[in-house]
Design a protein around this motif. Structure first.
Motif, PDB file in Angstrom:
ATOM      1  N   GLN A 111      30.986 -60.015  -5.088  1.00 50.34           N
ATOM      2  CA  GLN A 111      30.413 -60.696  -6.252  1.00 50.34           C
ATOM      3  C   GLN A 111      30.806 -62.161  -6.227  1.00 50.34           C
ATOM      4  O   GLN A 111      31.964 -62.504  -5.962  1.00 50.34           O
ATOM      5  CB  GLN A 111      30.907 -60.029  -7.535  1.00 50.34           C
ATOM      6  N   GLN A 112      29.855 -63.014  -6.510  1.00 47.53           N
ATOM      7  CA  GLN A 112      30.142 -64.442  -6.584  1.00 47.53           C
ATOM      8  C   GLN A 112      31.161 -64.712  -7.690  1.00 47.53           C
ATOM      9  O   GLN A 112      31.131 -64.101  -8.742  1.00 47.53           O
ATOM     10  CB  GLN A 112      28.860 -65.231  -6.877  1.00 47.53           C
ATOM     11  N   THR A 117      35.041 -64.429  -0.007  1.00 45.26           N
ATOM     12  CA  THR A 117      33.980 -65.402   0.252  1.00 45.26           C
ATOM     13  C   THR A 117      32.667 -64.775   0.686  1.00 45.26           C
ATOM     14  O   THR A 117      31.603 -65.323   0.412  1.00 45.26           O
ATOM     15  CB  THR A 117      34.435 -66.386   1.345  1.00 45.26           C
ATOM     16  N   THR A 118      32.708 -63.642   1.370  1.00 41.81           N
ATOM     17  CA  THR A 118      31.475 -63.023   1.878  1.00 41.81           C
ATOM     18  C   THR A 118      31.555 -61.504   1.734  1.00 41.81           C
ATOM     19  O   THR A 118      32.652 -60.925   1.612  1.00 41.81           O
ATOM     20  CB  THR A 118      31.257 -63.350   3.367  1.00 41.81           C
TER      21      THR A 118
END
Length: 407
Positions: A111-112, A117-118
């Motif tokens: 989740q952003q 990061t990914t």
């Protein structure tokens, strides 16, 4: 075709996982109940080497169960072991985790705005999270528990607190609770694989060699079994938690998880004491009060958080003019449509299609919690902005969503 096969594989794995978990938890409940209800044997039973026994009535008739201090004079040809319930539950759960959360990490695991990061990094950290948690438990159990159970219990509680908080920082809101449940279930399966079954095999091996079995491994195995018993209700909650975005999407979701884990273990303690003949009615009363206070606290903090966000966001859209359906089309209909365009979905999740204004209005009470908790869109894969989210929430909250327009 691929999506259909995926759905069927998902369904069959979930069925296997649920059935195996029922068998495992049922065995755990039964044997702890059995151990707590054993009666002191009579003189004849003591001569036979019994530690205790009981009589029970079930659908099939009257049963007599006996527990030996050591073993019967002649070992039976067939001795039932209880391990495959645990192994099957863990293996099927690991396959489900891989299929759903690792296979679609961009939607479900990552989740952003979280630390990772990914999606690929999230998968790696998820595996490391489970392995490290199991290793910490095993080290505490093997090195510390034999010398100081109080310190072991204190550090175990600290480990659970840390994992609840850390999971909420690393993984998506939906995956955070499940990740903690997967860790507890991994510890439970590890208790069976690394402790309980080896101790039992060592016991039988000593008897076969005409030796006195060591008491310490069997005592440790019993303690592991008791730990598993207290973990059961928290794990069941974690596995069902993805149905409740108002909990895992809350700003203080990790504290909610921690409170429910503690309440679940506390309720389990009530039943364990009850099986020993100790009726502690204050335990369910305290647990019920705790649930009410938790619900009220979460509701209040959710309102405060929402009010602060609304005040700081300066929404430029005129809400009274309506939130246009193009927000729903852009951020919801990829999955929630009668014909989803998002890969991996052959039908709208939970049967929730949002193709028309009427469908959105009818589903208002289901949509609002997922938007307010920032759970939807999944992993914010569509890039919904804060102002778009606030606009859609305001429209749904105004007049039961009647301000939605097609424009």
């Amino acid at each position: 075709m691929e999506t259909l096969l995926y759905d069927w594989f998902n369904l069959l794995l979930r069925m296997l996982h649920a059935i195996a978990a029922i068998a495992w938890i049922g065995a755990s409940f039964y044997f702890v109940w059995l151990d707590n209800n054993l009666e002191v044997p009579d003189s004849e039973g003591k001569v036979r080497g019994l530690a205790g026994g009981l009589w029970a009535f079930h659908g099939g008739g009257i049963y007599q169960v006996s527990k030996y201090k050591l073993a019967p004079a002649v070992m039976p040809e067939r001795l039932h072991w209880f391990k495959w319930e645990a192994y099957t539950t863990w293996i099927s759960g690991a396959l489900l985790l891989t299929l759903v959360y690792y296979g679609r990490a961009d939607l479900y695991l990552w989740q952003q705005g979280k630390w990772l990061t990914t999606p690929t990094v999230a998968i790696f950290v998820s595996i490391l999270f489970l392995a490290a948690g199991l290793l910490c438990y095993e080290l505490l159990f093997r090195l510390l528990r034999p010398h100081s159970r109080r310190l072991f219990n204190a550090l175990l509680v600290m480990l659970i607190v840390l994992t609840c908080w850390l999971s909420s920082q690393l993984f998506s809101d939906r995956a955070a609770f499940l990740q903690v449940g997967a860790l507890l279930a991994t510890i439970m399966a590890g208790n069976v694989f690394f402790g309980i079954i080896p101790a039992q095999k060592g016991f039988i091996r000593a008897l076969d060699n005409g030796e006195e079995p060591a008491a310490a491994p069997m005592l440790a195995a019993k303690h592991r079994s008791i730990h598993n018993n207290y973990f059961t209700l928290p794990v069941v909650f974690c596995m069902l938690s993805n149905h409740y975005p108002f909990l895992y999407g809350h700003p203080f979701n990790w504290l909610a998880l921690l409170a429910i884990v503690a309440l679940g273990a506390y309720v389990r303690h009530f039943f364990n004491l009850r099986h020993r003949g100790q009726l502690k009615l204050h335990i369910p009363a305290v647990a019920a009060i705790g649930c009410v206070l938790l619900a009220l606290g979460l509701a209040q903090t959710q309102r405060n958080s929402t009010s602060q966000n609304d005040a700081s966001e300066q929404i430029l859209t005129d809400v009274s003019a309506g939130a246009p359906m193009h927000l729903v089309e852009a951020h919801c209909q990829g999955c929630h449509s009668s014909a989803p365009t998002q890969s991996g979905f052959s039908a709208p999740p939970l049967g929730l299609a949002l193709d028309t204004v009427q469908q959105v209005q009818a589903a208002r009470d289901r949509i609002l919690p997922t938007l307010q908790s920032r759970y939807m869109p999944l992993g914010n894969i569509t890039g919904m902005s804060d102002s778009e989210r606030a606009t859609l929430i305001a429209a749904l909250e105004t007049d039961n969503g009647t301000t939605l327009t097609e424009d």
